[in-house]
Design a protein around this motif. Sequence first.
Motif, mmCIF file in Angstrom:
data_model
loop_
_atom_site.group_PDB
_atom_site.id
_atom_site.type_symbol
_atom_site.label_atom_id
_atom_site.label_comp_id
_atom_site.label_asym_id
_atom_site.label_seq_id
_atom_site.Cartn_x
_atom_site.Cartn_y
_atom_site.Cartn_z
ATOM 1 N N ALA A 535 40.448 48.015 69.312
ATOM 2 C CA ALA A 535 41.206 48.914 68.428
ATOM 3 C C ALA A 535 40.898 48.592 66.966
ATOM 4 O O ALA A 535 40.629 49.485 66.158
ATOM 5 C CB ALA A 535 42.695 48.778 68.714
ATOM 6 N N ALA A 536 40.909 47.315 66.649
ATOM 7 C CA ALA A 536 40.667 46.912 65.262
ATOM 8 C C ALA A 536 39.216 47.166 64.863
ATOM 9 O O ALA A 536 38.931 47.605 63.749
ATOM 10 C CB ALA A 536 41.006 45.435 65.078
ATOM 11 N N ARG A 537 38.311 46.906 65.795
ATOM 12 C CA ARG A 537 36.893 47.101 65.480
ATOM 13 C C ARG A 537 36.591 48.570 65.210
ATOM 14 O O ARG A 537 35.915 48.918 64.248
ATOM 15 C CB ARG A 537 36.027 46.594 66.638
ATOM 16 N N HIS A 538 37.119 49.443 66.079
ATOM 17 C CA HIS A 538 36.909 50.875 65.858
ATOM 18 C C HIS A 538 37.466 51.322 64.515
ATOM 19 O O HIS A 538 36.843 52.091 63.797
ATOM 20 C CB HIS A 538 37.597 51.683 66.963
ATOM 21 N N THR A 539 38.638 50.844 64.207
ATOM 22 C CA THR A 539 39.276 51.287 62.972
ATOM 23 C C THR A 539 38.525 50.759 61.753
ATOM 24 O O THR A 539 38.325 51.489 60.777
ATOM 25 C CB THR A 539 40.748 50.852 62.957
ATOM 26 N N LEU A 540 38.081 49.517 61.830
ATOM 27 C CA LEU A 540 37.268 48.977 60.734
ATOM 28 C C LEU A 540 36.002 49.807 60.541
ATOM 29 O O LEU A 540 35.628 50.165 59.426
ATOM 30 C CB LEU A 540 36.858 47.533 61.041
ATOM 31 N N LYS A 541 35.373 50.104 61.648
ATOM 32 C CA LYS A 541 34.121 50.857 61.588
ATOM 33 C C LYS A 541 34.352 52.247 61.008
ATOM 34 O O LYS A 541 33.599 52.712 60.159
ATOM 35 C CB LYS A 541 33.514 50.972 62.985
ATOM 36 N N THR A 542 35.408 52.882 61.458
ATOM 37 C CA THR A 542 35.733 54.211 60.941
ATOM 38 C C THR A 542 36.005 54.167 59.446
ATOM 39 O O THR A 542 35.495 54.994 58.686
ATOM 40 C CB THR A 542 36.977 54.770 61.652
ATOM 41 N N ALA A 543 36.781 53.191 59.042
ATOM 42 C CA ALA A 543 37.136 53.083 57.623
ATOM 43 C C ALA A 543 35.890 52.798 56.781
ATOM 44 O O ALA A 543 35.689 53.399 55.729
ATOM 45 C CB ALA A 543 38.185 51.988 57.421
ATOM 46 N N LEU A 544 35.057 51.890 57.265
ATOM 47 C CA LEU A 544 33.823 51.587 56.541
ATOM 48 C C LEU A 544 32.929 52.817 56.466
ATOM 49 O O LEU A 544 32.293 53.090 55.449
ATOM 50 C CB LEU A 544 33.082 50.428 57.215
ATOM 51 N N ASP A 545 32.911 53.563 57.537
ATOM 52 C CA ASP A 545 32.075 54.760 57.564
ATOM 53 C C ASP A 545 32.534 55.786 56.521
ATOM 54 O O ASP A 545 31.716 56.478 55.921
ATOM 55 C CB ASP A 545 32.090 55.378 58.959
ATOM 56 N N LEU A 546 33.833 55.893 56.308
ATOM 57 C CA LEU A 546 34.336 56.862 55.331
ATOM 58 C C LEU A 546 33.912 56.492 53.907
ATOM 59 O O LEU A 546 33.890 57.342 53.025
ATOM 60 C CB LEU A 546 35.863 56.989 55.403
ATOM 61 N N ILE A 547 33.598 55.237 53.677
ATOM 62 C CA ILE A 547 33.067 54.880 52.360
ATOM 63 C C ILE A 547 31.562 54.640 52.427
ATOM 64 O O ILE A 547 30.955 54.148 51.475
ATOM 65 C CB ILE A 547 33.788 53.655 51.750
ATOM 66 N N GLY A 548 30.975 54.989 53.571
ATOM 67 C CA GLY A 548 29.523 54.940 53.667
ATOM 68 C C GLY A 548 28.946 53.544 53.794
ATOM 69 O O GLY A 548 27.805 53.314 53.417
ATOM 70 N N VAL A 549 29.738 52.629 54.326
ATOM 71 C CA VAL A 549 29.290 51.249 54.469
ATOM 72 C C VAL A 549 29.051 50.965 55.947
ATOM 73 O O VAL A 549 29.826 51.397 56.799
ATOM 74 C CB VAL A 549 30.341 50.281 53.883
ATOM 75 N N SER A 550 27.988 50.214 56.240
ATOM 76 C CA SER A 550 27.660 49.945 57.632
ATOM 77 C C SER A 550 28.590 48.885 58.222
ATOM 78 O O SER A 550 29.189 48.096 57.503
ATOM 79 C CB SER A 550 26.212 49.469 57.739
ATOM 80 N N ALA A 551 28.688 48.896 59.540
ATOM 81 C CA ALA A 551 29.540 47.930 60.242
ATOM 82 C C ALA A 551 28.658 47.143 61.206
ATOM 83 O O ALA A 551 28.492 47.509 62.363
ATOM 84 C CB ALA A 551 30.651 48.663 60.996
ATOM 85 N N PRO A 552 28.083 46.044 60.737
ATOM 86 C CA PRO A 552 27.139 45.297 61.570
ATOM 87 C C PRO A 552 27.824 44.569 62.723
ATOM 88 O O PRO A 552 28.988 44.173 62.611
ATOM 89 C CB PRO A 552 26.536 44.277 60.586
ATOM 90 N N GLU A 553 27.093 44.404 63.816
ATOM 91 C CA GLU A 553 27.661 43.705 64.969
ATOM 92 C C GLU A 553 27.370 42.213 64.908
ATOM 93 O O GLU A 553 27.996 41.427 65.604
ATOM 94 C CB GLU A 553 27.126 44.327 66.258
ATOM 95 N N ARG A 554 26.401 41.851 64.101
ATOM 96 C CA ARG A 554 26.128 40.423 63.893
ATOM 97 C C ARG A 554 25.911 40.196 62.407
ATOM 98 O O ARG A 554 25.407 41.071 61.713
ATOM 99 C CB ARG A 554 24.828 39.978 64.565
ATOM 100 N N MET A 555 26.255 39.016 61.976
ATOM 101 C CA MET A 555 25.930 38.650 60.592
ATOM 102 C C MET A 555 25.482 37.206 60.566
ATOM 103 O O MET A 555 25.856 36.423 61.408
ATOM 104 C CB MET A 555 27.152 38.830 59.701
#
Length: 555
Positions: A535-555
């Motif tokens: 739930a948190a991962r999806h929401t983070l990804k969605t939020a990042l996407d709305l500002i055009g920022v990528s959501a990497p799976e590894r760092m």
Amino acid sequence: MSGNVRETIANALEAAVRSLGVDGEIPDLELGRAKVADHGDYATSAGLKLARTLRQAPPAIAARLAEAIVVPEDAARAEAAGGYVNFRLTDSWLQRLVGQVAAAGARYGAADLGHGERLQVEFGSINPTGPLHIGHGRGVTLGDSICRVLEFTGHDVQREYYVNSDNTQTRRFGASVYARLHGQEPPEGGYVGEYVKDIADMARQDLPGIESLPEDQAEPKLRRYAMEKIIDQIRASVARLGVEYDEWFWESTVWESDLGPTAIERLREAGYLRERDGALWFGPALQEKEEAGEKVVEEEDRVVIRANGQPTYFASDLGYLISRFERREFNRVVEVWAADHHGYVPRMKSAASALGFDPEKLVVILHQMVNLKEGKMSKRAGRYVALDELIDRVGADAVRFFYLLRSPDTTIEFDLELAVTQGNENPVYYAQYAHARLSNVEVTARERYATLPGEADTSLLVQPHELDVARQLAFWPDVVEDAARMLEPHRIPYYVHDLATAVHRFYHAGNAESQYRVVVDDPALTRARLELCRAARHTLKTALDLIGVSAPERM
RNA sequence: GCCCCGCUAGCUCAGUGGAUAGAGCAUCUGUCUUCUAAACAGAGGGUCUGAGGUUCGAAUCCUCAGCGGGGCACCA
């Protein structure tokens, strides 16, 4: 489940107010996020607001409201405190929310505020006479994020770049290319950058015979050619930031079609035009219009057709308005402009009005300037930082976050060295790291467990650091709605930070004490915590996407 | 001269008229044998530019002043 708890509570509050015998209009009760943890999650000063209407002491009203209010699904409990009523989201509702968010995935927080409203956002439209610099980056990222937020909330959005092709600047640009083609220095006020030479060299190849044409014939061809080259560059630059325009609308099409003449004819008939000093002027004075107390009309006249017969950019904009509101039938047009154009707002509004459009449908978002520490940007003075250079140095994600973290109203004083330093410690990584951690823990779970329960029992999520993540998830729809209504995407990075904080605390609890890890010996508990992670991962990804920022799976 | 935007912690900035003004960076102190320490816990740091006003209540609204940025074209 309604997507928005704040709205659910607001409705319940209104019903409770009615039950106290308030018939007429209810004042704004200012239901909002509680600022202090002791006050719960949402709070209203309803007792104070209604004291006059009900002729009672605020604490008494608040107490009655807290007693009367029934929040659907027992989502929140009300408690009176002085003249305030505080709401605390219940654990059981938060637990259920986790399952719903995990199921909704990327759509969680999406809303149909727009009902498919067809609208255009025009942004980043600089003169195509040179590469984008860091000032333009602000308008591009702001405009694009506004689009993303609007799309997420049920609007049919078109991204448009208006190509200013027929003005003094572009003619100087064409003349500069012509000069370089013939090995000469650009004329006074021309463009001196190296890229002008490059374009001249390319033109030599692509436009055979161009060198032998006299200037009055060569310049228009070279100008068009050069602008197209620049636009290719601009298209590539913004693409690096994840921005793609749906349409590049050339100013020249206003005069190649009937748009320009139609606009002028319409204004002439309506009495808005007059001739003076050999030029044609637009002015409101023939019939004074005051609309709803707001002064829509500007006092001063503006030139539409110059004495030399050339239309001004303002004339092009008149035809452009017809193109958008009438021919292409956009219900609303959002313009994203830098603050140095603010004086143009009333003129465009009065022009829209004069052409028969509702000026309210022309929404202008102004953002303040990006200035260099050394002063205003100037190519000629060597004070200039290209957007591409910034992206090279700090990366696209950090660039987008850097711009969108700021309210459009603040002037950015830019220091490249500082930006590079900050790029390395940019808050964007904090959020991306939270996403990477959540992704990684799911991998770990798969490695540890061949099978897990298909359904998650989220009632097992009882730890404060778990419920705090869920609490942040509950706020997401509010943030989306506020960002969309106010066209203020800068709210999103701040939310992203808050959610990331809750995630890091949650994750770190497992580092401190292994019983709080996601992947534990108990499969049911593991499954429940994984649900929260998703739930948190999806929401983070969605939020990042709305500002055009990528959501990497590894760092 | 007129118009727009800003002024909040050392720095960069959040903060729909509500309760005790927040975050990041920087500084200082702790926490890695760990599902990723790009993390976590804690400390210090404030006359919300100033003066009036409106309000039960003002960083927030109004007026005036100061400082900074941007406009006021037959440039865009």
